[in-house]
Motif scaffolding. Structure first.
Motif, mmCIF file in Angstrom:
data_model
loop_
_atom_site.group_PDB
_atom_site.id
_atom_site.type_symbol
_atom_site.label_atom_id
_atom_site.label_comp_id
_atom_site.label_asym_id
_atom_site.label_seq_id
_atom_site.Cartn_x
_atom_site.Cartn_y
_atom_site.Cartn_z
ATOM 1 N N VAL A 38 1.066 -0.393 9.956
ATOM 2 C CA VAL A 38 -0.377 -0.258 10.132
ATOM 3 C C VAL A 38 -0.811 1.096 9.576
ATOM 4 O O VAL A 38 -0.180 2.127 9.857
ATOM 5 N N ILE A 39 -1.869 1.083 8.791
ATOM 6 C CA ILE A 39 -2.430 2.317 8.263
ATOM 7 C C ILE A 39 -3.824 2.514 8.834
ATOM 8 O O ILE A 39 -4.465 1.557 9.284
ATOM 9 N N LYS A 40 -4.304 3.736 8.793
ATOM 10 C CA LYS A 40 -5.596 4.066 9.390
ATOM 11 C C LYS A 40 -6.721 4.168 8.376
ATOM 12 O O LYS A 40 -7.891 4.225 8.754
ATOM 13 N N THR A 41 -6.376 4.199 7.099
ATOM 14 C CA THR A 41 -7.405 4.346 6.063
ATOM 15 C C THR A 41 -7.336 3.172 5.098
ATOM 16 O O THR A 41 -6.325 2.470 5.012
ATOM 17 N N ASP A 42 -8.432 2.971 4.375
ATOM 18 C CA ASP A 42 -8.460 1.923 3.375
ATOM 19 C C ASP A 42 -7.771 2.376 2.094
ATOM 20 O O ASP A 42 -7.589 3.581 1.849
ATOM 21 N N LYS A 81 5.026 -3.981 -2.074
ATOM 22 C CA LYS A 81 4.780 -3.153 -0.904
ATOM 23 C C LYS A 81 3.705 -3.823 -0.071
ATOM 24 O O LYS A 81 2.738 -4.381 -0.623
ATOM 25 N N ILE A 82 3.847 -3.758 1.255
ATOM 26 C CA ILE A 82 2.933 -4.471 2.142
ATOM 27 C C ILE A 82 2.595 -3.597 3.345
ATOM 28 O O ILE A 82 3.462 -2.909 3.897
ATOM 29 N N MET A 83 1.296 -3.624 3.723
ATOM 30 C CA MET A 83 0.828 -2.925 4.921
ATOM 31 C C MET A 83 -0.535 -3.488 5.285
ATOM 32 O O MET A 83 -1.142 -4.240 4.510
#
Length: 775
Positions: A38-42, A81-83
């Motif tokens: 999980v990332i916090k930014t686009d 790559k996946i997130m």
């Protein structure tokens, strides 16, 4: 033991160990679940994979060639790559290539780049092996999306979603970035980690078109979606409001004339404003609605030659409202064919999946009621000029991964007409290789008392005035009928077997669907064997065949056929098919006022040979052709003739932007040593794709039929020559599948014995604009 025996034992031991090792790798890859960070930014989707943006992503490699080879090592390296960010799933593909100049990439319209280098993903958000969303992108970022339906074994590219993609060719190969908003999926929302089915794929078209995947494929398992790998994450995934309002504006001006009358042009104007609504009511349930829609088609249907054919032609649906989530209404019988709804004022559709329950409902009105009148020797199209209401309901309950039960209900009604259909179906995966499908459907129908006269030559006063359609519609009261089918499939790596039993009784009607034959019971038995090769000039060889027999409800023979065919796939992405068939089937009825077959028809024997060939010698050229020669019934004169049909098609890519696609059909028939007819049909489409969003297309369709009137039993009913011509010039700009602008011109005309020169009969100019407000 002698040396030969020891060598044989060692050879078998090596094979067994190899198979065991392969199975171990296969099982390990199926069991592996990738975690989605999980990332916090686009992420900025620009086709450039910046390491700092993708530093947290999970990296997956594509290590298997699954087609045409069997889980071999790929000749090129591919990483993905996946997130995810809670509302968007991000993917970044790096497709390495030792010869970047050989990459096959063109600017084409959406969903039209299947022959290109592609990367993509298949996603099953419910992880229940029923439906999978598919997303593919070429090196220039051109998108393709579709839905794969394991229940019907079909893939449909009619589904369109709004998502982002950008790509670029580099010195090492090409890179593609993808952003998939979670609002485009149906999935189960809630706390905790979620597991989705997933497969990451690359298509590498060179001498052979390789399908490269991150997971191996078991050819002994007939279920494709059952073999997807898994990704886990999406703990806080939200679909959001997922509301789209799409107002549409259609402006047009046209004129037409009747060449049998005064030939004076009649002008018409179109100025229509409508609105479409797409709303994700919940993450599992979607609503589509439309008010005063424009259901006109922007692109012309693919041309079809209709000569010496007794059954109605099938045309694909292209209108967005009906295409959206159309797979939810699919069954083995085609009971929902929305091209029957021609001019609605409104429409609404709800589809969804909740736990083990899948459902769909739609309703639309129509200014008329148009439907097929089926028969066992032919079908016709009926139109009742009364406003109709059209409803379809579909429900499926998945007992387990192997067993499902479904219900289908359609409803059509007008003042003096109705057709109600109710059916049940089931699919049972007995084993990984054996699948059983059963469906039962019943109908209740009422026609207007005078409908049958639309199919009479002269009010059906004498026997020769009748037709099968007149007999099938001459009903004074409502009537009922049933249809049912049983389909069994056994599919293994090297061989397959099928058995089908179909029965559609005389009184059965499915007027919202496309069921063109009734009063017919059919049994089919077929199978085949497949050989595979690696490191050879050929990849696959298959021999198959089937036997089928058709009877009326009364047990009268309609048709009996046997066929055998051979398939070879080889280099230059080529395939070659050769088939032989022998058939006994009846011709037309001698007395058209009765439906009997025995002692009322002639049984003809037909022997036919056919072949199909296609190949792609380079990225810029594709060629295919189908040819058939043999006996064929002359249905106009009810006798046997010799038919010759050739259907070549060539596609040329002139640079990255310009494409020419020309399809031609030639058909001729000789009867009693003389030519009966010669027919030619040409469909030419010239497209210039300016960039990812802009397209200019010219479509030219020309058909010409010449008949030898001296060889017809009743030459007064035919034209010696009939010619049709149509043209359309179109400019389109697509910001996304819902925000679009079209402007175009079209015209059509014809020529026959009464109109000696090709004369224009219709002309129109049109503009269509739609814009999607997303929330």
């Amino acid at each position: 033991m002698n040396k030969t025996t020891w060598n044989g034992i060692l050879h078998m031991a090596v094979i067994v160990c190899g198979l065991a090792f392969s199975y171990s790798l296969f099982a390990q890859n199926l069991d592996k679940t990738y975690q989605v960070p999980v990332i916090k930014t686009d992420v900025n989707i620009d086709g450039i994979i910046h390491q700092e943006e993708w530093a947290q992503a999970e990296t997956i490699t594509l290590d298997y060639v699954t087609r045409p080879y069997e889980n071999t090592t790929p000749p090129v390296k591919t990483e993905v790559k996946i997130m995810e960010s809670g509302d968007t799933l991000y993917l970044a593909f790096t497709a390495f290539d030792p010869k970047p100049n050989d990459i096959r990439a063109f600017y084409r319209d959406r969903d039209k780049v299947w022959s290109n280098d592609l990367i993509g993903v298949k996603l099953d958000p419910f992880n229940d092996s029923r439906l999978a969303y598919q997303f593919f992108v070429n090196p220039y970022g051109i998108q393709m999306d579709s839905i794969e339906n394991e229940m019907t074994k079909e893939e449909s590219d009619s589904w369109d979603a709004i998502w982002e993609s950008k790509g670029r060719i580099t010195q090492q190969g090409f890179e593609v970035e993808i952003a998939l908003p979670l609002r485009i999926f149906n999935f189960s929302e809630g706390k905790g980690a979620k597991t989705w089915g997933a497969e990451f794929v690359r298509f590498y078209p060179r001498e052979t078109r390789l399908r490269i995947s991150n997971i191996p494929y078991d050819r002994n398992n007939a279920c494709t979606l059952c073999q997807l790998g898994e990704i886990e994450g999406f703990e806080d995934a939200k679909q959001g409001k997922n509301l789209a309002l799409i107002p549409t504006l259609v402006v047009g001006k046209g004129r037409s004339r009747d060449l049998d009358e005064s030939r004076i042009w009649d002008d018409s104007n179109t100025n229509e404003v409508g609105i479409d609504v797409n709303w994700g009511v919940t993450p599992e349930i979607s609503l589509q609605a439309t008010i005063n829609p424009d259901f006109s088609q922007v692109e012309s249907d693919a041309a079809q030659l209709s000569i010496n054919n007794t059954f109605a032609l099938f045309f694909d649906e292209k209108r967005p409202f009906f295409l959206e989530n159309a797979d939810y209404f699919s069954t083995n019988y085609n009971l929902v064919y929305t091209r029957n709804i021609g001019a609605p004022d409104y429409g609404a559709k709800v589809t969804g999946r909740v736990d083990d329950h899948t459902f769909g409902v739609f309703i639309a009105n129509d200014e008329n009621a148009t439907f097929l009148v089926p028969g066992n020797l032919g079908s016709s199209i009926a139109t009742i000029e009364e406003e109709s209401i059209n409803v379809a309901l579909r429900y499926r309950y998945d007992v387990s991964d192997d067993l499902s039960f479904g219900l289908i209900n359609t409803f059509r009604s007008a003042d003096h007409y109705h057709n109600y259909v109710l059916g049940f179906d089931t699919k049972y995966a007995i084993t990984h290789q054996d699948t059983l499908r059963i469906q039962w459907v019943g109908s209740d129908t009422e026609y207007p008392d005078t409908l049958f006269k639309d199919f009479c030559d002269d009010n059906c006063q004498v026997k020769d005035d009748f037709s099968e359609a007149a007999m099938r519609t001459k009903e004074e009261d409502s009537f009922q009928g049933i249809a049912y089918q049983l389909n069994y499939r056994h599919e293994e790596r090297d061989w397959f077997f099928r058995y089908d039993h179909y029965a559609k009784r005389d009184g059965f009607r499915a007027d919202l669907g496309f069921v063109s034959s009734i009063d017919k019971t059919t049994d089919v038995i077929g199978g085949g064997y497949i050989w595979y090769a690696e490191d050879s000039w050929w990849n696959e060889f298959e021999i198959s065949g089937d036997w089928d027999i058709h009877h009326t409800d009364n047990g009268e023979l309609l048709e009996k056929e046997s066929q055998i065919q051979f398939l070879l796939q080889a280099g230059m992405q080529s395939s070659f098919e050769l088939g032989f068939e022998t058939r006994d089937r009846v011709g037309l009825r001698h007395d058209r006022s009765i439906l009997a077959i025995d002692n009322n028809t002639t049984l003809f024997h037909e022997d036919t040979i056919w072949t199909y060939f296609d190949f792609r010698p380079s990225s810029s050229v594709y060629f295919e052709t189908f040819a058939r020669y043999g006996d064929r019934i002359d249905f106009v004169n009810n006798r046997l003739g010799k038919e010759w049909t050739v259907e070549p098609n060539i596609t040329l890519s002139l640079g990255e932007h310009f494409e020419i696609d020309i399809e031609h059909v030639y058909s001729s028939m000789d009867v009693e040593g003389e030519r009966l007819y010669t027919a030619n049909l040409t469909d030419a489409r010239l497209s210039y794709q300016i960039d990812q969003r802009q397209l200019i297309r010219l479509i030219l369709v020309y058909s010409d039929i010449e008949r030898n009137k001296a060889n017809y039993l009743d030459p007064n009913d035919i034209d010696a020559r009939s010619t049709d011509f149509g043209a359309q010039l179109l400019y389109s700009y697509k910001l996304n599948p819902l925000t679009k602008f079209f402007v175009g011109y079209s015209s059509s005309g014809f020529e026959d014995d009464n109109v000696p020169n090709l004369t224009i009969t219709e002309q129109s100019i049109f503009m269509k604009l739609s814009y999607a407000w997303l929330n």
